[in-house]
Design a protein around this motif. Structure first.
Motif, PDB file in Angstrom:
ATOM      1  N   TYR A  59     -22.065 -39.481   1.422  1.00 60.05           N
ATOM      2  CA  TYR A  59     -22.509 -40.019  -0.026  1.00 60.05           C
ATOM      3  C   TYR A  59     -23.882 -39.472  -0.257  1.00 60.05           C
ATOM      4  N   PHE A  60     -24.021 -39.175  -1.704  1.00 57.66           N
ATOM      5  CA  PHE A  60     -25.127 -38.547  -2.137  1.00 57.66           C
ATOM      6  C   PHE A  60     -25.440 -39.331  -3.526  1.00 57.66           C
ATOM      7  N   TYR A  61     -26.430 -39.860  -3.671  1.00 54.57           N
ATOM      8  CA  TYR A  61     -27.051 -40.475  -4.685  1.00 54.57           C
ATOM      9  C   TYR A  61     -28.112 -39.725  -5.631  1.00 54.57           C
ATOM     10  N   TYR A  62     -28.002 -39.441  -6.788  1.00 54.41           N
ATOM     11  CA  TYR A  62     -28.797 -38.912  -7.579  1.00 54.41           C
ATOM     12  C   TYR A  62     -29.567 -40.071  -8.202  1.00 54.41           C
ATOM     13  N   VAL A  63     -30.914 -40.263  -7.684  1.00 52.89           N
ATOM     14  CA  VAL A  63     -31.606 -41.456  -8.019  1.00 52.89           C
ATOM     15  C   VAL A  63     -32.521 -41.139  -9.289  1.00 52.89           C
ATOM     16  N   VAL A  64     -32.399 -41.647 -10.369  1.00 60.52           N
ATOM     17  CA  VAL A  64     -32.768 -41.397 -11.789  1.00 60.52           C
ATOM     18  C   VAL A  64     -33.444 -42.590 -12.321  1.00 60.52           C
ATOM     19  N   VAL A 110     -34.452 -37.790  -5.728  1.00 59.73           N
ATOM     20  CA  VAL A 110     -35.115 -38.441  -6.796  1.00 59.73           C
ATOM     21  C   VAL A 110     -35.427 -37.470  -8.037  1.00 59.73           C
ATOM     22  N   PHE A 111     -35.246 -38.035  -9.414  1.00 63.27           N
ATOM     23  CA  PHE A 111     -35.527 -37.227 -10.627  1.00 63.27           C
ATOM     24  C   PHE A 111     -35.955 -38.427 -11.375  1.00 63.27           C
ATOM     25  N   SER A 112     -37.509 -38.577 -11.726  1.00 61.89           N
ATOM     26  CA  SER A 112     -37.947 -39.367 -12.509  1.00 61.89           C
ATOM     27  C   SER A 112     -38.839 -38.692 -13.638  1.00 61.89           C
ATOM     28  N   PRO A 113     -38.393 -38.387 -14.781  1.00 57.42           N
ATOM     29  CA  PRO A 113     -38.995 -37.618 -15.755  1.00 57.42           C
ATOM     30  C   PRO A 113     -39.772 -38.848 -16.680  1.00 57.42           C
ATOM     31  N   GLU A 114     -40.850 -38.023 -17.614  1.00 62.00           N
ATOM     32  CA  GLU A 114     -41.354 -39.208 -18.466  1.00 62.00           C
ATOM     33  C   GLU A 114     -40.486 -39.741 -19.844  1.00 62.00           C
ATOM     34  N   ASP A 115     -39.760 -38.687 -20.068  1.00 60.29           N
ATOM     35  CA  ASP A 115     -38.728 -39.350 -21.074  1.00 60.29           C
ATOM     36  C   ASP A 115     -37.508 -38.536 -21.094  1.00 60.29           C
ATOM     37  N   LEU A 116     -36.376 -39.330 -20.622  1.00 57.91           N
ATOM     38  CA  LEU A 116     -34.890 -39.024 -20.385  1.00 57.91           C
ATOM     39  C   LEU A 116     -34.372 -38.461 -21.548  1.00 57.91           C
ATOM     40  N   THR A 117     -34.903 -38.839 -22.836  1.00 60.14           N
ATOM     41  CA  THR A 117     -34.000 -38.595 -24.034  1.00 60.14           C
ATOM     42  C   THR A 117     -34.072 -37.134 -24.628  1.00 60.14           C
ATOM     43  N   LYS A 118     -35.025 -36.444 -24.174  1.00 61.51           N
ATOM     44  CA  LYS A 118     -35.346 -34.935 -24.832  1.00 61.51           C
ATOM     45  C   LYS A 118     -34.167 -34.193 -24.288  1.00 61.51           C
ATOM     46  N   SER A 119     -33.679 -33.109 -25.063  1.00 61.19           N
ATOM     47  CA  SER A 119     -32.606 -32.442 -24.952  1.00 61.19           C
ATOM     48  C   SER A 119     -33.041 -31.571 -23.612  1.00 61.19           C
ATOM     49  N   ARG A 120     -34.380 -31.013 -23.689  1.00 62.28           N
ATOM     50  CA  ARG A 120     -34.817 -30.153 -22.634  1.00 62.28           C
ATOM     51  C   ARG A 120     -34.769 -30.809 -21.266  1.00 62.28           C
ATOM     52  N   THR A 121     -35.233 -32.378 -21.072  1.00 60.07           N
ATOM     53  CA  THR A 121     -35.469 -32.924 -20.101  1.00 60.07           C
ATOM     54  C   THR A 121     -33.919 -32.999 -19.437  1.00 60.07           C
ATOM     55  N   ILE A 122     -32.817 -33.469 -20.454  1.00 62.12           N
ATOM     56  CA  ILE A 122     -31.525 -33.732 -19.829  1.00 62.12           C
ATOM     57  C   ILE A 122     -31.187 -32.430 -19.303  1.00 62.12           C
ATOM     58  N   SER A 123     -31.094 -31.336 -20.000  1.00 66.96           N
ATOM     59  CA  SER A 123     -30.732 -29.912 -19.313  1.00 66.96           C
ATOM     60  C   SER A 123     -31.274 -29.850 -18.077  1.00 66.96           C
ATOM     61  N   LYS A 124     -32.772 -30.079 -17.970  1.00 68.05           N
ATOM     62  CA  LYS A 124     -33.251 -30.010 -16.610  1.00 68.05           C
ATOM     63  C   LYS A 124     -32.778 -31.133 -15.643  1.00 68.05           C
ATOM     64  N   GLY A 125     -32.311 -32.156 -15.929  1.00 68.50           N
ATOM     65  CA  GLY A 125     -31.794 -33.042 -14.923  1.00 68.50           C
ATOM     66  C   GLY A 125     -30.621 -32.564 -14.439  1.00 68.50           C
ATOM     67  N   VAL A 126     -29.677 -32.189 -15.171  1.00 68.05           N
ATOM     68  CA  VAL A 126     -28.356 -31.506 -14.994  1.00 68.05           C
ATOM     69  C   VAL A 126     -28.349 -30.382 -13.898  1.00 68.05           C
ATOM     70  N   GLU A 127     -29.562 -29.276 -14.524  1.00 73.39           N
ATOM     71  CA  GLU A 127     -29.681 -28.194 -13.464  1.00 73.39           C
ATOM     72  C   GLU A 127     -30.149 -28.596 -12.137  1.00 73.39           C
ATOM     73  N   LYS A 128     -31.023 -29.650 -12.030  1.00 76.44           N
ATOM     74  CA  LYS A 128     -31.653 -30.184 -10.932  1.00 76.44           C
ATOM     75  C   LYS A 128     -30.618 -31.007  -9.955  1.00 76.44           C
ATOM     76  N   LEU A 129     -29.687 -31.680 -10.703  1.00 79.56           N
ATOM     77  CA  LEU A 129     -28.511 -32.340 -10.055  1.00 79.56           C
ATOM     78  C   LEU A 129     -27.657 -31.398  -9.204  1.00 79.56           C
ATOM     79  N   GLU A 130     -27.150 -30.283  -9.859  1.00 83.22           N
ATOM     80  CA  GLU A 130     -26.468 -29.223  -9.108  1.00 83.22           C
ATOM     81  C   GLU A 130     -27.183 -28.480  -8.242  1.00 83.22           C
ATOM     82  N   GLU A 131     -28.284 -28.061  -8.391  1.00 85.57           N
ATOM     83  CA  GLU A 131     -29.097 -27.126  -7.363  1.00 85.57           C
ATOM     84  C   GLU A 131     -29.485 -28.017  -6.169  1.00 85.57           C
ATOM     85  N   ASP A 132     -30.005 -29.207  -6.299  1.00 89.33           N
ATOM     86  CA  ASP A 132     -30.455 -30.145  -5.256  1.00 89.33           C
ATOM     87  C   ASP A 132     -29.302 -30.532  -4.520  1.00 89.33           C
TER      88      ASP A 132
END
Length: 310
Positions: free
Chosen positions: A104-109, A66-88
């Motif tokens: 099967y792997f689901y990235y729950v956002v 699961v990845f559930s940030p407060e605001d998914l539109t911010k550039s910094r959050t998007i970058s964190k989301g990409v990094e988290k997906l790969e690492e996780d």
């Protein structure tokens, strides 16, 4: 859709908009556990953590993170989301694949119905092309996907998850509840932007123009029958109607920002947003008082759009 079903859906949608972080993860786990008896949540434990696995079904080899940030539109959050997906995903695969093969792997956002930024989809594509993971189907799992699972739950499971289920069969206003609602609304800090309107269009026509669904129409229709009592109440408190008009107009403008027209089913979700914002406490009487107020200001075009000929 019955009134009961409508409110359960409404409460689900509001939780999607409200929840972030651990709250959303817990909400996701509740729904998945109710939907699938083979779903196993994985709780983080000390320094060991959850090994990048928030829940899985060993019978199908399906894993969720699961990845559930407060605001998914911010550039910094998007970058964190990409990094988290790969690492996780890579760490999950490394730890769990030899225990329960990952198929099967689901990235729950929690995208709050806005959709995922392109860089996250791009990273999903990159991971899928890696020969090391050729046997794994990798995909995103969004709010709309969780909603579909919730929709298929039993009524009892839905009630267990959302909690409070209001009674919509109210014949008269509880004026104590109305007073509580009004006091709460007047205390909200909102940016006001009220336009004076002198022509009131046909109620049914306005519902049609705004694309509101049948359950909402039924709620507004039923609540509008108590408008006479509300108007009498307003006569006893000079200036109150105009003050509340400003509040409801501001809530509607706020809903337009939070839920743009690009969001599926946006008119009904805006209605839900305003309704949820008005609760000082969740009881049937309070809910009915809010609906009577919303019906009143809906009919005078202070919330939602008026037909173009007006």
């Amino acid at each position: 859709m019955t009134g009961e079903e409508y409110f359960m859906k409404q409460m689900f949608v509001q939780k999607i908009y409200k929840y972030t972080g651990q709250e959303f993860e817990d909400f996701f786990v509740q729904i998945m556990s109710a939907s699938n008896p083979n779903f196993k949540p994985v709780k983080a434990f000390g320094k060991v953590g959850d090994k990048k696995n928030d829940g899985f079904d060993e019978t199908t080899g399906t894993y969720y993170q699961v990845f559930s940030p407060e605001d998914l539109t911010k550039s910094r959050t998007i970058s964190k989301g990409v990094e988290k997906l790969e690492e996780d995903f890579t760490k999950l695969y490394e730890y769990w694949n030899d225990k329960y093969p990952v198929k099967y792997f689901y990235y729950v956002v929690n995208d709050k119905y806005h959709g995922l930024p392109a860089p996250i989809y791009s990273k999903i594509a990159d991971l899928s092309k890696n020969p090391k993971y050729e046997t794994v189907t990798i995909n995103a799992f969004l709010a709309k996907d969780l909603e579909k699972i919730f929709d298929n739950l039993s009524t009892q499971d839905k009630q267990n998850i959302i909690g409070f289920l209001p009674n919509i069969n109210m014949d008269t206003i509880n004026f104590s509840a109305l007073h509580d609602v009004i006091e709460y609304l007047l205390g909200l800090k909102l940016v006001t932007n009220v336009d004076e309107k002198f022509i009131v269009p046909d109620f049914d026509k306005k519902i049609e123009i705004n694309g509101l669904n049948l359950p909402i129409k039924s709620l507004l229709d039923a609540a509008s029958y108590q408008e006479g009592e509300l108007i009498q109440y307003f006569k006893e408190y000079r200036g109150l109607a105009d003050n509340l008009k400003s509040v409801f107009n501001s809530l509607y403008e706020e809903s337009k920002i939070e839920i743009p027209e690009s969001v599926d089913n946006y008119p009904n979700k805006r209605f839900d947003y305003i309704l949820e914002k008005c609760y000082p406490k969740k009881t049937s009487d309070v809910q009915h008082a809010i609906l009577v107020l919303m019906a009143h200001y809906f009919s005078s075009c202070d919330i939602f759009e008026e037909p173009p000929e007006f």
